[in-house]
Enzyme design. Sequence first.
Site, PDB file in Angstrom:
ATOM      1  N   PRO A  85       4.577   5.521   4.567  1.00  0.00           N
ATOM      2  CA  PRO A  85       4.792   4.183   5.592  1.00  0.00           C
ATOM      3  C   PRO A  85       3.483   3.505   6.145  1.00  0.00           C
ATOM      4  CG  PRO A  85       5.989   6.120   6.197  1.00  0.00           C
ATOM      5  CD  PRO A  85       5.025   6.566   5.105  1.00  0.00           C
ATOM      6  N   GLU A  86       3.446   2.184   6.225  1.00  0.00           N
ATOM      7  CA  GLU A  86       2.519   1.350   6.553  1.00  0.00           C
ATOM      8  C   GLU A  86       2.522   1.249   8.296  1.00  0.00           C
ATOM      9  OE1 GLU A  86       0.868  -1.626   4.318  1.00  0.00           O
ATOM     10  OE2 GLU A  86       1.587  -0.947   2.612  1.00  0.00           O
ATOM     11  N   LYS A 143      -1.214   4.306  11.687  1.00  0.00           N
ATOM     12  CA  LYS A 143      -0.169   5.096  10.950  1.00  0.00           C
ATOM     13  C   LYS A 143       0.196   6.391  11.775  1.00  0.00           C
ATOM     14  CE  LYS A 143      -1.433   3.682   6.302  1.00  0.00           C
ATOM     15  NZ  LYS A 143      -1.532   3.831   5.016  1.00  0.00           N
ATOM     16  N   ASN A 192      -0.904  -0.085   1.107  1.00  0.00           N
ATOM     17  CA  ASN A 192      -1.166  -0.165  -0.079  1.00  0.00           C
ATOM     18  C   ASN A 192      -0.635  -1.870  -0.282  1.00  0.00           C
ATOM     19  OD1 ASN A 192      -2.255  -0.027  -2.776  1.00  0.00           O
ATOM     20  ND2 ASN A 192      -0.837   1.285  -3.641  1.00  0.00           N
ATOM     21  N   ARG A 240     -11.507   8.031  15.919  1.00  0.00           N
ATOM     22  CA  ARG A 240     -11.861   7.876  14.440  1.00  0.00           C
ATOM     23  C   ARG A 240     -11.036   6.663  13.654  1.00  0.00           C
ATOM     24  NH1 ARG A 240     -10.348  13.524  15.159  1.00  0.00           N
ATOM     25  NH2 ARG A 240      -8.301  13.087  14.074  1.00  0.00           N
ATOM     26  N   ARG A 244      -5.786   5.189  -5.393  1.00  0.00           N
ATOM     27  CA  ARG A 244      -4.676   4.482  -5.202  1.00  0.00           C
ATOM     28  C   ARG A 244      -4.205   3.193  -6.283  1.00  0.00           C
ATOM     29  NH1 ARG A 244      -3.389   4.610   0.418  1.00  0.00           N
ATOM     30  NH2 ARG A 244      -1.300   3.575  -0.266  1.00  0.00           N
TER      31      ARG A 244
END
Length: 267
Positions: A2-3, A52, A164, A123, A256
């Site tokens: 999931p984005e 995310k 993506n 991060r 990817r």
Amino acid sequence: MPEGHTLHRIARLHHDRCAGGVVRVSSPQGRFADGAARVNGQVLVGAEAYGKHLLHHYESGLTVHVHLGLYGTFSEAELPMAAPVGQVRMRMLGTATDFGTDLRGPTACEVLLPPEVDALTARLGADPLRADADHERAGARIRRSRRQLGALLLDQALIAGVGNVYRAEVLFRHGISPFRQGTQVGIAEWDAIWADLVELMPVGVATGRMHVVRPEHDLGAPSYAKDRPRTYVYRRQGEPCRVCATTIAHQVMEGRNLFWCPTCQPR
């Protein structure tokens, strides 16, 4: 995976339905039993997303951190909920509402102390869905890198929440090759990419669907999958470009799948 818009959508739902009230937290599967016991019966102060990552903040100062990963899902139901089905890592019930949710298959489901939350968010890069995002810092870091832009946009330490689909589509919308090095991206180009993400991703939060094709191009060939909005290039390898009819290309970049139009996005 999931984005970011998906996690922000979940966070908004959990906040709206449970924040400010006592919640019951359990782990029917047992793998989160100790963590669930630490927050069970507390007031959920709020829920938020960062990239995310989903964060449930409790009155004690503890935070439940969830990263869905590739297979994690939340399912919601009105109370009373039926007996858990499958491997439910965490069940959260709003005692003041009729809302309950089950979490299955996450990469991470853990309780964090405030310093650990700070370390986690430190991060992460700029999140287009957060008002506190520092896109200029992200742009400066991109312009210092010789990595390809297609890889940089998926680096969560630079831009948090882009996956993506948004990576492929925003580069197409701006006619930028995913193979261009970060050092070759101008300030104005980055500002335009960021502004587009800031416009596109809230639509995903509101609707649960990634709408990326402009109205004048949202016709012709169907989507890559049933019940999904059309895309320009994502998962359309071998198909004609919606703008110029060139065959959409595909290759793997840093593990990817990458999709682009060789004509609209020249190297």
